[in-house]
Design a protein around this motif. Structure first.
Motif, PDB file in Angstrom:
ATOM      1  N   GLY A  57      36.737  27.913  43.476  1.00 51.42           N
ATOM      2  CA  GLY A  57      36.037  28.564  42.375  1.00 51.42           C
ATOM      3  C   GLY A  57      35.987  30.073  42.407  1.00 51.42           C
ATOM      4  N   LEU A  58      36.752  30.709  43.267  1.00 50.94           N
ATOM      5  CA  LEU A  58      36.689  32.164  43.366  1.00 50.94           C
ATOM      6  C   LEU A  58      37.368  32.835  42.180  1.00 50.94           C
ATOM      7  N   THR A  59      36.797  33.972  41.784  1.00 51.34           N
ATOM      8  CA  THR A  59      37.509  34.929  40.948  1.00 51.34           C
ATOM      9  C   THR A  59      37.737  36.157  41.810  1.00 51.34           C
ATOM     10  N   VAL A  60      38.995  36.534  41.990  1.00 48.21           N
ATOM     11  CA  VAL A  60      39.342  37.657  42.857  1.00 48.21           C
ATOM     12  C   VAL A  60      40.023  38.738  42.030  1.00 48.21           C
ATOM     13  N   ALA A  69      32.067  32.772  43.729  1.00 47.34           N
ATOM     14  CA  ALA A  69      31.748  34.190  43.641  1.00 47.34           C
ATOM     15  C   ALA A  69      32.855  34.962  42.933  1.00 47.34           C
ATOM     16  N   ALA A  70      32.489  36.127  42.415  1.00 50.16           N
ATOM     17  CA  ALA A  70      33.462  37.073  41.856  1.00 50.16           C
ATOM     18  C   ALA A  70      33.568  38.232  42.840  1.00 50.16           C
ATOM     19  N   VAL A  71      34.711  38.354  43.492  1.00 49.77           N
ATOM     20  CA  VAL A  71      34.878  39.354  44.541  1.00 49.77           C
ATOM     21  C   VAL A  71      36.090  40.225  44.229  1.00 49.77           C
ATOM     22  N   ALA A  72      36.086  41.412  44.817  1.00 49.68           N
ATOM     23  CA  ALA A  72      37.231  42.312  44.699  1.00 49.68           C
ATOM     24  C   ALA A  72      37.759  42.604  46.089  1.00 49.68           C
ATOM     25  N   LEU A  73      39.074  42.681  46.209  1.00 51.26           N
ATOM     26  CA  LEU A  73      39.742  43.083  47.444  1.00 51.26           C
ATOM     27  C   LEU A  73      40.596  44.300  47.127  1.00 51.26           C
ATOM     28  N   SER A  74      40.313  45.414  47.781  1.00 52.68           N
ATOM     29  CA  SER A  74      41.134  46.599  47.575  1.00 52.68           C
ATOM     30  C   SER A  74      42.452  46.433  48.314  1.00 52.68           C
ATOM     31  N   VAL A 115      42.850  34.914  39.711  1.00 57.13           N
ATOM     32  CA  VAL A 115      43.243  36.171  40.335  1.00 57.13           C
ATOM     33  C   VAL A 115      43.529  37.186  39.234  1.00 57.13           C
ATOM     34  N   VAL A 116      42.824  38.313  39.283  1.00 57.68           N
ATOM     35  CA  VAL A 116      42.981  39.379  38.300  1.00 57.68           C
ATOM     36  C   VAL A 116      43.645  40.566  38.987  1.00 57.68           C
ATOM     37  N   LEU A 117      44.856  40.910  38.546  1.00 55.04           N
ATOM     38  CA  LEU A 117      45.590  42.054  39.080  1.00 55.04           C
ATOM     39  C   LEU A 117      45.413  43.215  38.109  1.00 55.04           C
ATOM     40  N   THR A 118      44.947  44.343  38.621  1.00 57.32           N
ATOM     41  CA  THR A 118      44.504  45.419  37.740  1.00 57.32           C
ATOM     42  C   THR A 118      45.611  46.062  36.918  1.00 57.32           C
ATOM     43  N   GLY A 119      46.837  46.111  37.451  1.00 53.25           N
ATOM     44  CA  GLY A 119      47.863  46.941  36.848  1.00 53.25           C
ATOM     45  C   GLY A 119      47.699  48.375  37.312  1.00 53.25           C
ATOM     46  N   GLY A 120      48.683  49.197  37.019  1.00 55.34           N
ATOM     47  CA  GLY A 120      48.622  50.592  37.420  1.00 55.34           C
ATOM     48  C   GLY A 120      49.914  51.059  38.057  1.00 55.34           C
TER      49      GLY A 120
END
Length: 289
Positions: free
Chosen positions: A117-120, A95-100, A141-146
């Motif tokens: 297989g996760l994309t977080v 799954a492709a999930v987001a964690l705030s 793991v995708v870190l948004t930046g900011g």
């Protein structure tokens, strides 16, 4: 060191960092955990700090007060662990999930390390560090930046721009407060905007919030209560609050030490299973008192 001197040092530490742990203070001052707990009892009775499970935090937060990640990490530990364990059941491999950002979502991250297989996607530095430490080659793991906030969230235009190009199966959202009038709220204006971008990018929204969040109102609303497909909380939630949430959110999941309670709001059935790689609706169970 005299007890009064030690207590003054503890109070200074709480005010500087937002929160302390009993074990850390005991090691630092070379005294027993029991001695530190007595110090915290004294300071709590004076109204200068708030005792929590395993430590203490600052008192008197307002709508714009934003505790640091460390301060929040010592609060409601059993509840957060139970909520995270239940939420992890909603995640399927691939799954492709987001964690705030948040300490409850960080607890969830620890339970997702072994899901293949996760994309977080996350705007939380602690969440990214937890998943990176898992060292799985089949996870992304995708870190948004900011811009970094006191709660170790990355927020602002850079984070929002990164999130708006994404399409996610599921968002796990941690919140500062919940109210019938204001919905899900945060004390940080830029974090609210970033959280709204995450909500818009996800097919389904799962809010993770322990019972203490009810009645707390941050300065900025993220979304209204009805936007939540699922709300996972604990069984210390006020009965009146439970009734309100039963009526407003898609699915209210109340976790306890030995089981869960799951209810659907009238007229709002849980979303169906979206197939491989997607996130299934939570299984409806009987009421557990």
């Amino acid at each position: 060191m005299l007890a009064r001197q030690r207590q003054a040092a503890i109070l200074e530490r709480v005010r500087a960092t937002g929160g302390v742990r009993v074990t850390e203070l005991a090691a630092e001052f070379g005294v027993s955990d029991m001695t530190i707990r007595r110090d915290l009892d004294t300071l709590h009775e004076q109204g200068v700090l708030a005792k929590v499970h395993g430590g203490a935090t600052t008192t008197g937060p307002g709508s714009t007060h934003e505790p640091g990640f460390h301060a929040k990490s010592v609060r409601q530990l059993p509840e957060k662990a139970a909520i995270a364990a239940r939420a992890a059941e909603l995640v399927r491999p691939g799954a492709a999930v987001a964690l705030s950002a948040g300490t409850t979502t960080a607890e969830l991250a620890r339970r997702l390390v072994d899901v293949p297989g996760l994309t977080v996607v996350t705007n939380s530095l602690p969440v990214a560090e937890i998943l990176h430490a898992g060292d799985r080659t089949d996870q992304t793991v995708v870190l948004t930046g900011g811009v970094r906030t006191p709660s170790d969230a990355l927020v602002g235009p850079l984070a929002v721009a990164a999130i708006r190009s994404l399409h996610l199966d599921l968002l796990f959202l941690g919140v500062h407060g919940i109210s019938e009038r204001a919905g899900f709220t945060t004390p940080n204006l830029m974090e609210a905007e970033t959280d709204r971008a995450l909500v818009a990018a996800a097919d389904r929204l799962v809010v993770l919030a322990d019972h203490t969040k009810w009645g707390t109102v941050g300065i900025s609303s993220i979304v209204e209560l009805s936007a939540a497909d699922v709300l996972v909380t604990d069984d210390r939630l006020d009965p009146q609050a439970r009734q309100v949430l039963d009526e407003r959110v898609g699915e209210l999941v109340v976790v306890a030490g030995a089981g869960t309670t799951s209810r659907s709001a009238p007229g709002r059935a849980p979303a169906p299973d979206r197939g491989p790689g997607r996130v299934a609706a939570p299984t409806r169970e009987g009421t557990a008192e």
